[in-house]
Design a protein around this motif. Structure first.
Motif, PDB file in Angstrom:
ATOM      1  N   ALA A  18    -112.417 -21.241 -62.636  1.00  0.00           N
ATOM      2  CA  ALA A  18    -113.133 -22.447 -62.263  1.00  0.00           C
ATOM      3  C   ALA A  18    -114.218 -22.023 -61.180  1.00  0.00           C
ATOM      4  N   VAL A  19    -113.587 -21.142 -60.205  1.00  0.00           N
ATOM      5  CA  VAL A  19    -114.137 -20.934 -58.942  1.00  0.00           C
ATOM      6  C   VAL A  19    -115.153 -19.726 -59.219  1.00  0.00           C
ATOM      7  N   THR A  20    -115.179 -18.946 -60.171  1.00  0.00           N
ATOM      8  CA  THR A  20    -116.274 -18.097 -60.599  1.00  0.00           C
ATOM      9  C   THR A  20    -117.433 -18.884 -60.994  1.00  0.00           C
ATOM     10  N   ALA A  21    -117.040 -20.011 -61.843  1.00  0.00           N
ATOM     11  CA  ALA A  21    -118.172 -20.797 -62.303  1.00  0.00           C
ATOM     12  C   ALA A  21    -118.825 -21.471 -61.518  1.00  0.00           C
ATOM     13  N   SER A  22    -118.254 -21.981 -60.487  1.00  0.00           N
ATOM     14  CA  SER A  22    -118.623 -22.703 -59.242  1.00  0.00           C
ATOM     15  C   SER A  22    -119.690 -21.950 -58.275  1.00  0.00           C
ATOM     16  N   VAL A  23    -119.077 -20.832 -58.206  1.00  0.00           N
ATOM     17  CA  VAL A  23    -120.003 -19.777 -57.218  1.00  0.00           C
ATOM     18  C   VAL A  23    -121.457 -19.624 -58.272  1.00  0.00           C
ATOM     19  N   LEU A  24    -121.146 -19.501 -59.515  1.00  0.00           N
ATOM     20  CA  LEU A  24    -122.430 -19.091 -60.188  1.00  0.00           C
ATOM     21  C   LEU A  24    -123.256 -20.452 -60.469  1.00  0.00           C
ATOM     22  N   GLY A  25    -122.620 -21.624 -60.563  1.00  0.00           N
ATOM     23  CA  GLY A  25    -123.238 -22.738 -60.523  1.00  0.00           C
ATOM     24  C   GLY A  25    -124.094 -23.302 -59.310  1.00  0.00           C
ATOM     25  N   GLY A  26    -123.173 -23.219 -58.220  1.00  0.00           N
ATOM     26  CA  GLY A  26    -123.767 -23.199 -56.753  1.00  0.00           C
ATOM     27  C   GLY A  26    -125.051 -22.363 -56.238  1.00  0.00           C
ATOM     28  N   SER A  27    -124.918 -21.220 -56.806  1.00  0.00           N
ATOM     29  CA  SER A  27    -125.957 -20.066 -56.463  1.00  0.00           C
ATOM     30  C   SER A  27    -127.202 -20.356 -57.179  1.00  0.00           C
ATOM     31  N   LEU A  28    -126.968 -20.983 -58.436  1.00  0.00           N
ATOM     32  CA  LEU A  28    -128.265 -21.439 -59.255  1.00  0.00           C
ATOM     33  C   LEU A  28    -128.854 -22.593 -58.680  1.00  0.00           C
ATOM     34  N   VAL A  29    -128.091 -23.645 -58.233  1.00  0.00           N
ATOM     35  CA  VAL A  29    -128.559 -24.768 -57.627  1.00  0.00           C
ATOM     36  C   VAL A  29    -129.159 -24.515 -56.288  1.00  0.00           C
ATOM     37  N   ALA A  30    -128.763 -23.648 -55.575  1.00  0.00           N
ATOM     38  CA  ALA A  30    -129.310 -23.092 -54.406  1.00  0.00           C
ATOM     39  C   ALA A  30    -130.650 -22.196 -54.577  1.00  0.00           C
TER      40      ALA A  30
END
Length: 775
Positions: A18-30
């Motif tokens: 879940a954290v891996t997906a969150s880092v990827l998702g947050g990075s794409l949003v940023a």
């Protein structure tokens, strides 16, 4: 935790994913937040790119222009020339604006390399990533046979200027080599102004430069605001796409972490009752289980941050290539927010679940912890028992109704997984269709007449020459005489004025039926006769017109009334009109084609047709070529690759959520499994029962996920078009076929089975005596 190693491992793994997906998702949003402004700041982009005539000014005077009022920094003068290269296959390539620049660094417009290296001497060239070229053009040799000495240049690198200052860069000495006899030389200057937020600021800075250099010397200029507008319209087509994936990753991560921790603490209700029986207070119970949840979750968070940052390297590299940015990795605040959010989510969920269990009376906690509420799910058990299915399968099918809360958690995880897959498949299909519709590339063969015929030296900033009437007749006769021709049309490009607007509108004037040419109609229809026109969305917006309205077009002082009959999908920043060339026969009698587009008859071979047509055209200097992929197809490939990677990641997160729920449920039912095995249930039947327990939930989650995924697709894809200022045709949004939806719905079952196989195998391997002794 040592007594519940499996549960501890599952908590850690689920949190990590879940954290891996969150880092990827947050990075794409940023990464998708203001990409042009970020790239412009990173590269110190030029607020004004100015082209000067070498006959009207000197390098020393241009250097002195850096002291003009309002100029904060400058770069140049760089020698520049426009040249038309030819490939090794002897095909004319689009003209290049070539700048002589020894290094990619400087105070203004630092040019980062995406492939290869910068030029180190004569005979080398670096191509712009924005210029149409092969995906990997390194070591390609470009020939210039029309210039004295027939020079050749080897591609040694690919770079991208955020200010779009050139199509290619060479050693300054090579500019002289690429300048034809009698052609005027040119210089390029790049300026950054102290104030450049508005067009007025840029115009004021430009005026200050011209005052020092002289008005006759400036032959062309480009504002960074124009480049920004064009860039944002290009990236607007896929920013919502990436943001949607990032948001899905964040939402799914919150869901999975919440269900994992709540389920883990919920299964410990009986043990909480025992702790209360030996004297633990509710507060002590809460603290103990929050700590037990935080330890494996903390390990998972740490591993997830590391994994997310590693996986973000290729993902952000692709995003950088799309946006033209040079980000080096995950932004620090993304990691910080994800870590704090994940640990906070774990602590909050564990606290709520433990507090609820801690407030139960000791007797109730011990009674509730092991068995479902009496009578719950019995109707489902009676119903499935009547089905003509093996008994282990019917027992498994009835189980979710005995634990509706846990089944709902599994359903949510599967629903999000199916939603992600459905959205990804639909988005990839839509992006492919956007590319096809945008290119208008339905023709099999194209003759591009923009390139000058052999023997004509290109001049700097020269526009493509017009065909003569004899040349146009030669091409038309060759096409009509060539066996295999199924149909053709030609396009001439010119400018006209539209009443009520300033500036000019580009007119694509067609000769012949172009309705089959790949021009997707958003609404209305393609023009069918002179006096009608089809226009993009931006034309309708700029002129305030609708389909059915008429506009007055002024050409050479004569007014021509044109009726708008259709809206065409064509992303553009400018006014554009598609019409029959006969509409302007009176004002533009000598309008000649810029390109010919040919459709082959059924069964005709493209290679043989092109070879035969080129043989006929050999003496004319023009060449036919198969319709190939366009320069922007690489963007679609990158988006498809990103979609595949992110989909796999989010499906893995969903499967991990299912795995956690089934592991907890299987361990809780271990005594029941022991009883079943004591009564003769085989390991294979045990696996079938456990897998069947998630089958109904998987099918339901798949069906719901498909419906939600289609809804998300229909919301995101039009948003992509609206951000780019265009309306999308139905062919782009209606991409889900019934067969595809059925297969995607079955994907929910696959996610459920994938998550249940591991605990099913563990249940099958558990010995009967051990299962019966387990608390």
């Amino acid at each position: 935790m040592t007594r519940r190693r499996v549960q501890t491992v599952v908590i850690g793994l689920a949190t990590m994913m879940a954290v891996t997906a969150s880092v990827l998702g947050g990075s794409l949003v940023a990464a998708s937040s203001g990409p042009f402004d970020r790239a412009f700041a990173q590269q110190d982009g030029a607020h004004l790119t100015a082209q000067f005539d070498a006959d009207e000014t000197t390098a020393a005077r241009l250097t002195a222009s850096a002291r003009a009022d309002g100029v904060a920094a400058s770069a140049g003068p760089f020698p520049t020339v426009t040249a038309t290269p030819r490939s090794t296959a002897d095909v004319d390539l689009p003209p290049l604006t070539v700048v002589g620049r020894a290094t990619p660094d400087g105070d203004v417009d630092r040019v980062p390399l995406s492939q290869g290296r910068w030029v180190s001497g004569p005979g080398q060239i670096v191509l712009s990533a924005d210029h149409p070229a092969a995906a990997s053009p390194l070591n390609t040799v470009l020939r210039f046979p029309d210039l004295p000495g027939q020079p050749t240049l080897t591609v040694v690198g690919v770079a991208r200027s955020v200010s779009r200052t050139a199509d290619a860069w060479v050693s300054p000495s090579d500019v002289t080599t690429l300048t034809g006899p009698g052609a005027a030389g040119g210089y390029q200057m790049l300026y950054r102004f102290a104030e450049a937020d508005t067009a007025a600021h840029v115009d004021r800075g430009r005026a200050a430069v011209v005052a020092l250099v002289g008005p006759r010397a400036l032959v062309g200029a480009q504002s960074w605001l124009t480049v920004k507008d064009a860039n944002e319209r290009e990236t607007a087509l896929f920013v919502p796409f990436l943001v949607a994936f990032g948001a899905l990753g964040l939402v799914m991560s919150v869901l999975v972490v919440g269900t994992v921790i709540a389920g883990a603490v919920g299964t410990a209700t009986r043990r909480i009752g025992i702790l209360k029986a030996v004297g633990f207070t509710p507060a002590q119970v809460v603290r103990a289980y929050v700590a037990q949840a935080l330890v494996p979750a903390g390990v998972g968070v740490a591993a997830g941050v590391v994994a997310g940052n590693l996986l973000a390297i290729p993902v952000l590299a692709d995003a950088d290539q799309l946006y033209g940015t040079t980000d080096t990795g995950v932004t620090w605040w993304v990691d910080a927010v994800v870590v704090v959010g994940a640990l906070g989510m774990v602590a909050l969920t564990a606290w709520a679940a433990a507090l609820r269990a801690g407030r139960l009376r000791t007797v109730d906690a011990i009674a509730v912890g092991r068995t479902p509420r009496p009578g719950r799910g019995q109707w489902a058990a009676r119903l499935t028992a009547r089905l003509p299915l093996p008994r282990p399968v019917s027992l498994g099918l009835a189980h979710p109704f005995a634990r509706p809360g846990r089944a709902a958690a599994v359903l949510a995880a599967i629903t999000f997984g199916a939603t992600t897959v459905t959205f990804a498949v639909g988005a990839a299909a839509s992006l492919d269709r956007v590319q096809t519709a945008k290119d208008h590339a339905a023709a099999d063969v194209v003759i591009d007449t923009f390139a000058p015929p052999p023997g004509t030296a290109p001049a700097p900033n020269a526009a493509p020459r017009a065909l003569s009437a004899d040349e146009a007749a030669t091409i038309t006769a060759a096409i009509e005489a060539q066996p295999g021709t199924g149909g053709y049309y030609s396009v001439a490009t010119t400018q006209v004025a539209v009443a009520g607007t300033t500036g000019f509108a580009r007119l694509d004037a067609f000769t012949g039926d172009a309705s089959w040419g790949g021009y997707e109609i958003v609404s209305g229809r393609w023009f069918a006769r002179p006096g009608e026109a089809a226009v993009p969305s931006t034309f309708l917006t700029a002129t305030g017109t609708r389909i059915g309205d008429s506009v007055v077009v002024t050409d050479r002082g004569r007014a021509v009334s044109v009726r708008i009959v259709g809206e065409v999908f064509h992303p553009t920043n400018n006014l554009l009109m598609f019409a029959d060339a006969a509409t302007f026969a009176a004002t533009k009698p000598n309008l000649t084609a810029a390109s010919y587009h040919i459709r082959l008859a059924d069964g005709a071979d493209v290679t043989g047709y092109v070879a035969g047509l080129n043989e006929t055209l050999a003496t004319s200097g023009f060449t036919a070529a198969p319709q190939g992929p366009t320069d922007s197809s690489g963007t679609i490939v990158l988006l498809d690759a990103l979609a595949a990677l992110l989909t796999l990641m989010l499906v893995a997160v969903a499967a991990m959520g299912v795995l956690n729920m089934v592991v907890l449920d299987t361990r809780e039912r271990v005594r029941d499994l022991g009883i079943h095995k004591a009564l003769g249930m085989t390991p294979r039947q045990t696996v079938a029962m456990v897998v069947a327990s998630v089958a109904v939930t998987g099918l339901a989650g798949g069906a719901i996920g498909v419906a939600v995924g289609v809804a998300v697709h229909r919301a995101v894809i039009p948003a992509m078009g609206h951000r780019a200022g265009v309306n999308l045709p139905a062919s782009v949004t209606d991409v889900h076929q019934p067969t595809t939806l059925l297969l995607l719905g079955l994907g929910g079952l696959l996610i459920a089975v994938a998550g249940a196989l591991l605990p099913a195998g563990w249940a099958a391997r558990t010995r009967t005596a051990v299962a019966l002794r387990t608390e």
